[in-house]
Design a protein around this motif. Sequence first.
Motif, PDB file in Angstrom:
ATOM      1  N   ALA A 165       0.846  -1.207   0.000  1.00 31.23           N
ATOM      2  CA  ALA A 165       0.000   0.000   0.000  1.00 31.23           C
ATOM      3  C   ALA A 165       0.874   1.247   0.000  1.00 31.23           C
ATOM      4  N   ALA A 166       1.964   1.212   0.794  1.00 26.02           N
ATOM      5  CA  ALA A 166       2.837   2.391   0.909  1.00 26.02           C
ATOM      6  C   ALA A 166       3.478   2.748  -0.434  1.00 26.02           C
ATOM      7  N   LEU A 167       3.703   1.748  -1.291  1.00 31.31           N
ATOM      8  CA  LEU A 167       4.326   2.042  -2.595  1.00 31.31           C
ATOM      9  C   LEU A 167       3.507   3.068  -3.377  1.00 31.31           C
ATOM     10  N   SER A 168       2.194   3.089  -3.147  1.00 31.91           N
ATOM     11  CA  SER A 168       1.362   4.027  -3.920  1.00 31.91           C
ATOM     12  C   SER A 168       1.770   5.467  -3.643  1.00 31.91           C
ATOM     13  N   THR A 169       2.314   5.713  -2.439  1.00 29.03           N
ATOM     14  CA  THR A 169       2.696   7.097  -2.116  1.00 29.03           C
ATOM     15  C   THR A 169       3.987   7.491  -2.841  1.00 29.03           C
ATOM     16  N   PHE A 170       4.737   6.498  -3.322  1.00 24.55           N
ATOM     17  CA  PHE A 170       5.968   6.808  -4.066  1.00 24.55           C
ATOM     18  C   PHE A 170       5.673   7.053  -5.548  1.00 24.55           C
ATOM     19  N   ALA A 202       0.346   6.623 -10.479  1.00 24.40           N
ATOM     20  CA  ALA A 202      -0.434   5.383 -10.565  1.00 24.40           C
ATOM     21  C   ALA A 202      -1.928   5.632 -10.407  1.00 24.40           C
ATOM     22  N   LYS A 203      -2.263   6.850 -10.000  1.00 24.59           N
ATOM     23  CA  LYS A 203      -3.696   7.145  -9.791  1.00 24.59           C
ATOM     24  C   LYS A 203      -4.460   7.284 -11.100  1.00 24.59           C
ATOM     25  N   ASN A 233     -10.918 -16.034  -7.592  1.00 24.32           N
ATOM     26  CA  ASN A 233     -10.834 -16.421  -6.181  1.00 24.32           C
ATOM     27  C   ASN A 233     -11.016 -15.188  -5.287  1.00 24.32           C
ATOM     28  N   CYS A 234     -10.949 -15.409  -3.972  1.00 24.16           N
ATOM     29  CA  CYS A 234     -11.255 -14.333  -3.017  1.00 24.16           C
ATOM     30  C   CYS A 234     -10.342 -13.105  -3.211  1.00 24.16           C
ATOM     31  N   SER A 235      -9.020 -13.325  -3.301  1.00 27.45           N
ATOM     32  CA  SER A 235      -8.114 -12.166  -3.388  1.00 27.45           C
ATOM     33  C   SER A 235      -8.216 -11.489  -4.759  1.00 27.45           C
ATOM     34  N   THR A 236      -8.415 -12.262  -5.820  1.00 26.39           N
ATOM     35  CA  THR A 236      -8.540 -11.671  -7.158  1.00 26.39           C
ATOM     36  C   THR A 236      -9.831 -10.868  -7.257  1.00 26.39           C
ATOM     37  N   THR A 237     -10.885 -11.395  -6.653  1.00 28.23           N
ATOM     38  CA  THR A 237     -12.147 -10.647  -6.627  1.00 28.23           C
ATOM     39  C   THR A 237     -11.959  -9.339  -5.863  1.00 28.23           C
ATOM     40  N   THR A 238     -11.161  -9.391  -4.788  1.00 30.25           N
ATOM     41  CA  THR A 238     -10.865  -8.168  -4.034  1.00 30.25           C
ATOM     42  C   THR A 238     -10.088  -7.190  -4.910  1.00 30.25           C
ATOM     43  N   MET A 239      -9.087  -7.705  -5.630  1.00 30.99           N
ATOM     44  CA  MET A 239      -8.273  -6.861  -6.518  1.00 30.99           C
ATOM     45  C   MET A 239      -9.171  -6.176  -7.545  1.00 30.99           C
ATOM     46  N   ARG A 240     -10.047  -6.940  -8.158  1.00 32.54           N
ATOM     47  CA  ARG A 240     -10.944  -6.363  -9.167  1.00 32.54           C
ATOM     48  C   ARG A 240     -11.919  -5.384  -8.522  1.00 32.54           C
ATOM     49  N   GLY A 241     -12.408  -5.748  -7.331  1.00 32.26           N
ATOM     50  CA  GLY A 241     -13.395  -4.892  -6.657  1.00 32.26           C
ATOM     51  C   GLY A 241     -12.802  -3.536  -6.305  1.00 32.26           C
ATOM     52  N   GLY A 255     -10.067  -2.266  -7.596  1.00 33.08           N
ATOM     53  CA  GLY A 255      -9.692  -1.646  -8.867  1.00 33.08           C
ATOM     54  C   GLY A 255     -10.883  -1.000  -9.564  1.00 33.08           C
ATOM     55  N   SER A 256     -12.076  -1.551  -9.325  1.00 30.41           N
ATOM     56  CA  SER A 256     -13.260  -1.022 -10.026  1.00 30.41           C
ATOM     57  C   SER A 256     -13.594   0.405  -9.590  1.00 30.41           C
ATOM     58  N   SER A 257     -13.055   0.826  -8.435  1.00 28.04           N
ATOM     59  CA  SER A 257     -13.273   2.224  -8.017  1.00 28.04           C
ATOM     60  C   SER A 257     -12.193   3.133  -8.600  1.00 28.04           C
ATOM     61  N   HIS A 258     -11.300   2.556  -9.422  1.00 29.66           N
ATOM     62  CA  HIS A 258     -10.153   3.242 -10.022  1.00 29.66           C
ATOM     63  C   HIS A 258      -9.139   3.694  -8.982  1.00 29.66           C
ATOM     64  N   ALA A 259      -9.098   2.979  -7.843  1.00 27.70           N
ATOM     65  CA  ALA A 259      -7.984   3.163  -6.908  1.00 27.70           C
ATOM     66  C   ALA A 259      -6.711   2.712  -7.627  1.00 27.70           C
ATOM     67  N   ASP A 260      -5.555   3.201  -7.199  1.00 26.80           N
ATOM     68  CA  ASP A 260      -4.300   2.811  -7.856  1.00 26.80           C
ATOM     69  C   ASP A 260      -4.025   1.320  -7.591  1.00 26.80           C
ATOM     70  N   PRO A 261      -3.217   0.669  -8.442  1.00 24.90           N
ATOM     71  CA  PRO A 261      -3.020  -0.781  -8.301  1.00 24.90           C
ATOM     72  C   PRO A 261      -2.277  -1.182  -7.023  1.00 24.90           C
ATOM     73  N   TYR A 262      -1.491  -0.282  -6.437  1.00 19.85           N
ATOM     74  CA  TYR A 262      -0.814  -0.626  -5.171  1.00 19.85           C
ATOM     75  C   TYR A 262      -1.861  -0.793  -4.067  1.00 19.85           C
ATOM     76  N   SER A 263      -2.814   0.142  -4.019  1.00 13.19           N
ATOM     77  CA  SER A 263      -3.874   0.040  -3.006  1.00 13.19           C
ATOM     78  C   SER A 263      -4.712  -1.205  -3.259  1.00 13.19           C
ATOM     79  N   ALA A 264      -5.023  -1.463  -4.541  1.00 18.08           N
ATOM     80  CA  ALA A 264      -5.832  -2.644  -4.853  1.00 18.08           C
ATOM     81  C   ALA A 264      -5.070  -3.916  -4.487  1.00 18.08           C
TER      82      ALA A 264
END
Length: 435
Positions: free
Chosen positions: A147-152, A156-157, A240-248, A250-259
């Motif tokens: 998550a912290a990588l997104s601040t660097f 990515a936003k 699977n559970c984590s991939t569904t979380t990643m897509r979910g 990501g669907s708000s257009h959060a950056d990929p580090y946060s997703a």
Amino acid sequence: MGDDDGAGTLTVTDNRTGRSYELPLVHGAIRASDLRQITTGPDDRGLLSYDPGFLNTASCESAITYVDGERGILRYRGYPIEELAERATFLEVAYLLLNGELPDAAQLRDWTAEIVHHTFVHENVKKFIDGFHYDAHPMGIMVSTVAALSTFYPEAKDPVSSAVRRRQIVRLIAKMPTLAAFAYRHSAGLPYAYPDSDLSYTGNFLSMLQKRTDTRYRPNPVLEHALDVLFILHADHEQNCSTTTMRGVGSSHADPYSAMAAATAALYGPLHGGANEQVLRMLTTIGSVENIPDYIARVKRGEFRLMGFGHRVYKSLDPRARIIRRVAEEVFEVTGRNRLLDIAVELQRIALEDDYFLSHRLYPNVDFYSGIIYQAMGFPVDMFPVLFAIGRTPGWLAQWEEGILDPAQKISRPRQLYVGSGVRHLDAPETAVAS
Ligand code: ACO
């Protein structure tokens, strides 16, 4: 696409009204939103489908991974997992998942160079990891540092830009082993070891973990290959559970580090990627082959689950578990046999003859043997889910990108069946609140 590309229609009769509806089928599925037209009157907002845990709901179309749980089939972009595990490297598989094709020699050279170039992390990341308690679980460190990588990388936003997406994809695949190795060395009280660009992706990871006073660390080729195969086996597994979380996320257009931090957190759970850690703890608790019947009896009484058994999709042997058994033998040639293997093999034998497991269609999954290999290779138990996360990274990213590019996708937002109280008012005597 799977083998069955079913089209056609489905006729549904609503027995409340006697009306019939013809619903189109696409790839053998109805669209849940087509149920909305089924109403009993003007105040009815339309029929919903109810599916806790998404047992029978497809959340997307995907061209990445095909799983047939009945027949024990797993393919990435059409290629059987057995062939990829035998003949490809993890970086080739990552390229395949992301691009749809295996790289040719020039593409592989460029892809590898790109990944190697991005393995370093900003020096401040080390300070961040330093702040964790000495016994912090490395998955907790991974969730936070990803998550912290997104601040660097504030750029990515903008996940809609393909160039931006590609840069973050390369960074994440390249930096995951570095973060994982730093998390491990922090818990071991060792100085961080920087990446070595002369080694393979997996060899470099082993170097960052194990390098001590040696000027050049050389990984054992058998162990390096075994870990590479394990990464391939974990690289993707559809929704699977984590991939569904990643897509979910990501669907708000959060950056990929946060997703990906959210996906890593989902993977951390003992019912998902945390299971390999639990399998090892379970085998250690069982302690010896004689204790297995009693342990199985307790599982059948519902006291706890047999970890590493069962899968939402596989209702026969997980093909990854079959490959892992073979890899285990190769690893033990080098490391010596892990005594927990005997317990695992006997546990599997007894469980697969037992009516409870047969009738519930519970078979060993990918996590049943992976932990035994990781332990033989010298990984501490709490690093197991971290290894899973490194392997799953290209799958998460390929699925995230596919979701971003899919015009049919919208922000993830399921419906609910409200079962709470009807309207109440604060000034009613029985609910008066003190001011
Ligand atoms: N041990 C004993 N019984 C089990 C097990 C198990 N490992 N898994 C499922 N069951 C039983 C359940 O008690 C239930 O029985 P019932 O119908 O008599 O009540 C039935 O099988 C169905 O179980 P569900 O939880 O409804 O199945 P679901 O598909 O939701 O769960 C899961 C799948 C979470 C993987 C489950 O099998 C489990 O908890 N396994 C152990 C944890 C594990 O190994 N997870 C790793 C999965 S692979 C991966 O994520 C990489």
